[in-house]
Design an enzyme around this catalytic site. Structure first.
Site, PDB file in Angstrom:
ATOM      1  N   ARG A   7      -1.475  53.266  36.213  1.00  0.00           N
ATOM      2  CA  ARG A   7      -0.509  53.586  35.248  1.00  0.00           C
ATOM      3  C   ARG A   7      -0.642  54.131  33.932  1.00  0.00           C
ATOM      4  NH1 ARG A   7       0.579  47.354  32.506  1.00  0.00           N
ATOM      5  NH2 ARG A   7      -1.655  46.900  32.200  1.00  0.00           N
ATOM      6  N   GLY A  31       7.781  47.447  23.200  1.00  0.00           N
ATOM      7  CA  GLY A  31       6.610  46.912  23.554  1.00  0.00           C
ATOM      8  C   GLY A  31       5.486  47.510  23.602  1.00  0.00           C
ATOM      9  N   ASP A  53       6.828  45.726  18.893  1.00  0.00           N
ATOM     10  CA  ASP A  53       6.213  44.516  19.476  1.00  0.00           C
ATOM     11  C   ASP A  53       6.243  43.138  18.941  1.00  0.00           C
ATOM     12  OD1 ASP A  53       3.967  44.922  22.349  1.00  0.00           O
ATOM     13  OD2 ASP A  53       4.129  42.923  21.023  1.00  0.00           O
ATOM     14  N   GLU A  82      15.671  42.853  19.836  1.00  0.00           N
ATOM     15  CA  GLU A  82      17.118  42.556  19.591  1.00  0.00           C
ATOM     16  C   GLU A  82      17.436  42.012  18.130  1.00  0.00           C
ATOM     17  OE1 GLU A  82      15.991  41.639  23.994  1.00  0.00           O
ATOM     18  OE2 GLU A  82      14.973  41.441  22.104  1.00  0.00           O
ATOM     19  N   GLU A 106       8.667  38.043  34.251  1.00  0.00           N
ATOM     20  CA  GLU A 106       7.999  38.298  33.022  1.00  0.00           C
ATOM     21  C   GLU A 106       7.982  39.723  32.397  1.00  0.00           C
ATOM     22  OE1 GLU A 106       4.029  36.840  32.861  1.00  0.00           O
ATOM     23  OE2 GLU A 106       4.727  34.653  32.137  1.00  0.00           O
ATOM     24  N   HIS A 246      -3.054  46.585  38.330  1.00  0.00           N
ATOM     25  CA  HIS A 246      -3.176  45.113  37.758  1.00  0.00           C
ATOM     26  C   HIS A 246      -1.906  44.176  38.404  1.00  0.00           C
ATOM     27  CE1 HIS A 246       0.175  45.182  34.988  1.00  0.00           C
ATOM     28  NE2 HIS A 246      -0.133  44.016  34.638  1.00  0.00           N
TER      29      HIS A 246
END
Length: 308
Positions: A7, A31, A53, A82, A106, A246
Site C-alpha cells: 500500500r 487521517g 488526524d 467534521e 473501521e 495487513h
C-alpha cells in the site's frame, strides 16, 4: 501503513509518478497519521498540504515533518475532520488511506466523503478514487475444525453454545490461493467522486463458479483499490492471489460444509450495514443457495455476522 510495502509504495508511485497533478496544488491528507502521504505530496511539488488526524500521533508527525524540513509546507491539525476548520476554503486534492478490513470495517470513508463535500474544489482529485469488494469460496476444513470444532469438547465439557458466537465473528487472516475453490466474484464497487454515505450500506448478489471437485467451508472477501486519476492508472489488491497486505482477507465460515463439483454454481447475496451502536462496526448477512446436480448435496442458509 509504513511497514505495508504494497500500500505505501502504491501511494508513493501514484503521487510521484503524477507530480504534474500535484505541482502547486493544495492537498488535504485525511487521517494523516505520521504524515507519510503529506510528505509524498510535498516532494511531488504540492504548494501546501494540510494533514488532519484525531490521534495524538500527530504530535510525532509534527516532529517528523520538521526533521524532514517540510514544516513550512505542511500544516498538521489534531481533531475530528467534521469539527475543525481548515485554513483554506477549498483544496485541489484529497489523499487518504481510509480502508479497513472488509474495506468498510473501521474505515474512515464517511469522513473522507464529508471532506470531499465540504472542501474539494470543482474538478478536484481524490487519491485513491475507486474500490471494489470481491468474494470467493474456499476449502478450509482444518482451520474450521480448530476454530469452531474446538467448542465440541473443552476439557471434557460440551461448549457447543459458543459455536454460534465463533461462527458470527468473521476471521481476518491470510488465505492461501490453493484453498480457493471458485472464480472470484465482484460484489460491490465504490466511486469516491459520487458515492454517498447511505450507499455504504449495501446488499449485492454473488455467483460462485466452482473450478474443481472439492469441499467448501467458508466464503472469503477482499478488496482492490484504484488510483484512476493517475496518468497511468495504478491499483493494488488485498486478495489471496496478491502480495501480502495487513488487510489480509476476511473469512465468513458457513455452518456445515458443501460438497461441490467443477462447473456447479452457488448463488447468494451479501448485505452489510453499520451497526446501530457504532457506525464503524458492521452487521453482515450472507445468504446462499447451492443447488447441486445431486440433490443430496444441495444446501442453503442465511447467516448473520458481526464485525466489531
Amino acid at each position: 501503513m509504513l511497514k505495508d510495502e504494497v500500500r505505501t509504495n502504491t501511494y508513493k508511485n501514484a503521487i510521484y509518478q503524477n507530480a504534474h497533478l500535484f505541482k502547486d496544488k493544495v492537498v488535504l491528507d485525511v487521517g494523516c497519521g505520521t504524515g507519510i502521504l503529506s510528505m509524498f505530496a510535498v516532494k511531488a511539488g504540492a504548494k501546501h498540504v494540510i494533514g488532519v488526524d484525531m490521534s495524538t500521533i500527530i504530535e510525532k508527525a509534527r516532529e517528523i515533518v520538521e526533521v524532514n524540513g517540510m514544516s513550512d509546507k505542511i500544516t498538521l491539525i489534531q481533531g475530528k475532520m467534521e469539527e475543525i476548520t481548515l485554513p483554506v476554503d477549498k483544496v485541489d486534492i484529497i489523499v487518504s488511506e481510509w480502508m479497513g478490513y472488509f474495506l468498510l470495517y473501521e474505515s474512515m470513508l464517511d469522513t473522507v466523503l464529508w471532506a470531499r463535500d465540504r472542501y474539494l474544489a470543482p474538478g478536484g482529485l481524490i487519491f485513491p478514487d475507486k474500490a471494489h469488494i470481491y468474494m470467493a469460496a474456499i476449502e478450509d476444513g482444518d482451520y474450521k475444525d480448530e476454530k469452531i470444532g474446538f467448542w465440541n469438547n473443552v476439557y471434557g465439557f460440551n461448549y457447543t453454545p459458543m459455536q454460534k458466537v465463533a461462527l458470527a465473528e468473521p476471521l481476518v487472516d491470510t488465505v492461501e490461493l490453493k484453498a480457493v475453490v471458485t472464480k472470484p466474484c465482484l460484489t460491490y464497487s465504490i466511486d469516491l467522486y459520487t458515492v454517498k454515505v447511505e450507499d455504504l450500506s449495501f446488499s449485492a448478489p454473488f455467483t460462485f463458479e466452482i473450478e474443481r471437485n472439492d469441499y467448501i467451508h467458508a466464503f472469503i472477501s477482499w478488496f482492490d483499490v484504484e488510483f484512476s486519476a493517475c496518468h497511468k492508472p495504478l491499483k493494488f489488491s488485498t486478495g489471496p492471489h496478491a502480495k501480502y497486505t495487513h488487510w489480509k482477507q476476511t473469512v465468513f465460515y458457513i455452518t456445515d460444509y458443501l460438497i461441490v463439483n467443477k462447473g456447479e454454481t452457488i448463488q447468494g447475496r451479501i448485505s452489510s450495514k453499520p451497526t446501530e451502536k457504532n457506525p464503524r462496526d458492521l452487521d453482515v448477512r450472507v445468504e446462499y443457495a447451492f443447488d447441486a446436480a445431486d440433490p443430496t448435496r444441495s444446501k442453503g442458509e442465511a447467516l448473520e455476522y458481526k464485525m466489531c
